[in-house]
Design an enzyme around this catalytic site. Structure first.
Site, PDB file in Angstrom:
ATOM      1  N   VAL A  47       0.844  -1.205   0.000  1.00 61.49           N
ATOM      2  CA  VAL A  47       0.000   0.000   0.000  1.00 61.49           C
ATOM      3  C   VAL A  47       0.881   1.258   0.000  1.00 61.49           C
ATOM      4  O   VAL A  47       0.630   2.213  -0.746  1.00 61.49           O
ATOM      5  CB  VAL A  47      -0.953   0.008   1.224  1.00 61.49           C
ATOM      6  CG1 VAL A  47      -1.794   1.279   1.247  1.00 61.49           C
ATOM      7  CG2 VAL A  47      -1.839  -1.230   1.215  1.00 61.49           C
TER       8      VAL A  47
ATOM      9  N   GLU B 240     -10.338   5.590   5.835  1.00 60.77           N
ATOM     10  CA  GLU B 240     -11.158   5.032   4.744  1.00 60.77           C
ATOM     11  C   GLU B 240     -10.609   3.691   4.251  1.00 60.77           C
ATOM     12  O   GLU B 240     -11.365   2.777   3.933  1.00 60.77           O
ATOM     13  CB  GLU B 240     -11.182   6.038   3.579  1.00 60.77           C
ATOM     14  CG  GLU B 240     -12.021   5.624   2.396  1.00 60.77           C
ATOM     15  CD  GLU B 240     -13.490   5.497   2.741  1.00 60.77           C
ATOM     16  OE1 GLU B 240     -14.142   6.508   2.966  1.00 60.77           O
ATOM     17  OE2 GLU B 240     -13.990   4.349   2.789  1.00 60.77           O
TER      18      GLU B 240
ATOM     19  N   VAL C 131     -11.292  -0.431   5.741  1.00 61.62           N
ATOM     20  CA  VAL C 131     -12.368  -1.368   5.398  1.00 61.62           C
ATOM     21  C   VAL C 131     -12.630  -1.277   3.901  1.00 61.62           C
ATOM     22  O   VAL C 131     -12.814  -0.185   3.363  1.00 61.62           O
ATOM     23  CB  VAL C 131     -13.694  -1.016   6.126  1.00 61.62           C
ATOM     24  CG1 VAL C 131     -14.750  -2.084   5.867  1.00 61.62           C
ATOM     25  CG2 VAL C 131     -13.479  -0.824   7.602  1.00 61.62           C
TER      26      VAL C 131
ATOM     27  N   ILE D 116     -12.787   0.776  -1.873  1.00 63.60           N
ATOM     28  CA  ILE D 116     -14.214   1.138  -1.954  1.00 63.60           C
ATOM     29  C   ILE D 116     -14.507   2.263  -0.974  1.00 63.60           C
ATOM     30  O   ILE D 116     -14.242   2.125   0.218  1.00 63.60           O
ATOM     31  CB  ILE D 116     -15.132  -0.061  -1.585  1.00 63.60           C
ATOM     32  CG1 ILE D 116     -14.739  -1.315  -2.345  1.00 63.60           C
ATOM     33  CG2 ILE D 116     -16.590   0.286  -1.826  1.00 63.60           C
ATOM     34  CD1 ILE D 116     -15.483  -2.563  -1.870  1.00 63.60           C
TER      35      ILE D 116
ATOM     36  N   GLY E 281      -1.434 -15.345  -4.019  1.00 64.71           N
ATOM     37  CA  GLY E 281      -1.005 -14.263  -3.135  1.00 64.71           C
ATOM     38  C   GLY E 281      -2.154 -13.617  -2.372  1.00 64.71           C
ATOM     39  O   GLY E 281      -1.960 -12.617  -1.694  1.00 64.71           O
TER      40      GLY E 281
ATOM     41  N   ASP F  10     -10.103 -10.953  10.222  1.00 65.47           N
ATOM     42  CA  ASP F  10      -9.969  -9.744   9.388  1.00 65.47           C
ATOM     43  C   ASP F  10     -11.354  -9.119   9.159  1.00 65.47           C
ATOM     44  O   ASP F  10     -11.554  -7.915   9.374  1.00 65.47           O
ATOM     45  CB  ASP F  10      -9.316 -10.156   8.053  1.00 65.47           C
ATOM     46  CG  ASP F  10      -9.246  -9.030   7.053  1.00 65.47           C
ATOM     47  OD1 ASP F  10      -8.309  -8.223   7.152  1.00 65.47           O
ATOM     48  OD2 ASP F  10     -10.128  -8.934   6.177  1.00 65.47           O
TER      49      ASP F  10
ATOM     50  N   LYS G 135     -13.114  -5.396  10.526  1.00 59.55           N
ATOM     51  CA  LYS G 135     -13.775  -4.474   9.593  1.00 59.55           C
ATOM     52  C   LYS G 135     -15.240  -4.279   9.979  1.00 59.55           C
ATOM     53  O   LYS G 135     -15.787  -3.170   9.883  1.00 59.55           O
ATOM     54  CB  LYS G 135     -13.654  -5.007   8.169  1.00 59.55           C
ATOM     55  CG  LYS G 135     -12.206  -4.998   7.659  1.00 59.55           C
ATOM     56  CD  LYS G 135     -12.075  -5.816   6.385  1.00 59.55           C
ATOM     57  CE  LYS G 135     -10.661  -5.783   5.818  1.00 59.55           C
ATOM     58  NZ  LYS G 135     -10.452  -6.768   4.752  1.00 59.55           N
TER      59      LYS G 135
HETATM   60  N1  HSE Z   1      -6.639 -10.129   3.566  1.00 62.44           N
HETATM   61  C1  HSE Z   1      -7.696  -9.215   3.263  1.00 62.44           C
HETATM   62  C2  HSE Z   1      -8.595  -9.807   2.215  1.00 62.44           C
HETATM   63  C3  HSE Z   1      -7.214  -7.893   2.767  1.00 62.44           C
HETATM   64  O1  HSE Z   1      -8.375 -10.923   1.766  1.00 62.44           O
HETATM   65  O2  HSE Z   1      -9.563  -9.153   1.857  1.00 62.44           O
HETATM   66  C4  HSE Z   1      -6.670  -7.044   3.874  1.00 62.44           C
HETATM   67  O3  HSE Z   1      -7.660  -6.705   4.792  1.00 62.44           O
END
Ligand code: HSE
Length: 428
Positions: A16, A131, A134, A138, A189, A203, A207
């Site tokens: 990023v 922003e 999450v 988007i 990946g 994860d 979010k």
């Molecule tokens: N590993 C997350 C995903 C992306 O597969 O959407 C990072 O939050």
């Protein structure tokens, strides 16, 4: 007229961070003309100077001393894309305390220790914008916070993890087994070598906490989110679901229940006609239901260097305008949410039971469901004899009743095994 440049200090130059460097340096004149602010990247903190990067950075800009970037008087705004809790937490706090706005993509940080950071931002009167935390590229936080500021949002349903959406898509469209689809996601990946954070819903849970906080205006933390992952879902479940008109998605669900909020992440059966059912592969989407606006959906790339950097850049421009105007443009909810207890959450359920194939079996099973006041909406038998399974979809029932039903079904002699339990979203 564009004022003097806003000087940016970047913490982290992975996927990023490198994306952001590209966006900032590709055509700075055009970016300044488009955004009304001239952004100048003055310091970049990296973990190792030796590592090869996708972008070339001037030697005098790069350092391994992240604290020096945060405290550098030549840095006006700090961008944190390191990830994880420490050292990110300490660095963000130090930047805010020094009166510098911070832009972060760090969902883990916000969903776990956000309160402390937002308090520091409010005390300093500067922005803490997120922003990119999450849904990657988007726009979600800003539409929820600004465009929908006057809206009473009732429910948010999100596909907010691309890795699991990719795995479930392969299981649905190619009939792949979970382990094979996961291996494919790893080779592309998407999934990490240790895929736990994605496949077990951590994860998505972080979010979901952030989305719920912004959607409902009360603070929800990661620990408030009920969570189940996709590792127990089988290709057979997905095939049965398809025959009954559903697809299986890992959904983050945040909803109002009276003056409480319920926030959960689990594999969910959605009618094939639902707009989220069409979200394939590693794409993300969030479906919002509001009292006045009705239904709307935001769709796009939930991860990846450039999409996520695009969201970071939007925040950076916003923070820079606010800094020029003399302060913070945003507030973030402080009051803690009242969390609706998990065992009172009502849902429809899909149950798959490996059963004996002889008279009276269905009667015994129905008796257990009736005892707990769980009503059957649809039912099918799959296979015969040794292979027999009963696939049931219930009407709305509280989680408590379903768990009690499962406990009693386990004791029934005619039930050999209880398979996956999935929640179902559909018409009542
Ligand atoms: N590993 C997350 C995903 C992306 O597969 O959407 C990072 O939050």
């Amino acid at each position: 007229m564009i004022n003097a440049p806003v000087r940016v200090g970047l913490l982290g130059c992975g996927n990023v961070g490198a994306g952001l460097v590209r966006l900032l340096t590709d055509d700075p004149e055009e970016l300044a003309a488009r955004s009304g602010v001239r952004l100048e990247l003055v310091r970049v903190a990296v973990r190792s100077l030796a590592r090869e990067r996708r972008v070339t950075l001037p030697e005098d800009v790069v350092t391994t001393d992240a604290e020096a970037v945060v405290t550098d008087p030549d840095v006006d705004v700090v961008v944190e894309v390191i990830g994880g809790i420490e050292p990110a937490r300490g660095l963000v706090l130090a930047a805010l305390k020094a009166g510098k706005p911070v832009v972060t993509a760090n969902k883990e940080l916000l969903a776990n220790v956000g309160a402390e950071l937002f308090e520091a931002a409010a005390a300093a009167g500067v922005d803490l914008l997120f922003e990119a935390s999450v849904g990657g590229g988007i726009p979600l936080i800003r539409p929820l916070r600004e465009s929908l500021a006057g809206e009473r949002i009732t429910r948010v349903l999100g596909i907010v993890n691309g890795t699991t959406n990719y795995i479930l898509t392969r299981m649905t469209e190619a009939g792949a087994a979970y382990a094979d689809a996961l291996a494919e996601a790893q080779s592309l990946g998407y999934a990490e070598r240790d895929p736990t954070a994605d496949v077990e819903g951590f994860d998505a849970g972080a979010k979901a906490a952030i989305l719920a906080t912004i959607a409902f205006g009360v603070r929800v933390v990661a620990g408030d989110v009920y969570r189940e992952g996709i590792s127990g879902v089988t290709a057979a479940d997905i095939a049965y679901a398809a025959r009954m008109g559903y697809v299986v998605k890992l959904l983050a669900i945040a909803e109002r229940v009276g003056d409480e909020v319920a926030v959960r992440v689990h594999p969910t059966m959605l009618p094939v006609t639902h707009p989220l059912a069409a979200v394939r592969e590693s794409f993300n989407a969030v479906f919002i239901e509001g009292e006045a606006v009705g239904e709307l959906m935001l769709y796009g790339r939930g991860a990846g260097g450039l999409p996520t950097a695009s969201a970071v850049l939007g925040d950076l421009i916003d923070a820079s305008h606010n800094l020029r105007a003399g302060g913070s443009g945003r507030t973030t909810p402080r009051e803690r949410a009242r969390i609706h207890p998990v065992d009172e959450i009502c849902s429809q359920y899909y149950l798959s039971l490996e059963v004996a194939d002889r008279p009276g079996v269905a009667r015994d099973i129905f008796a257990v469901l009736a005892t707990h006041n769980v009503s059957i909406r649809a039912m099918e038998q799959e296979g015969l004899g040794e292979e027999a399974r009963l696939i049931l979809i219930t009407h709305l029932a509280p989680e408590r009743a379903i768990q009690a039903t499962l406990a009693d079904l386990r004791d029934l002699e005619v039930v050999d095994r209880i398979g996956t339990l999935l929640r179902v979203i559909g018409e009542e």
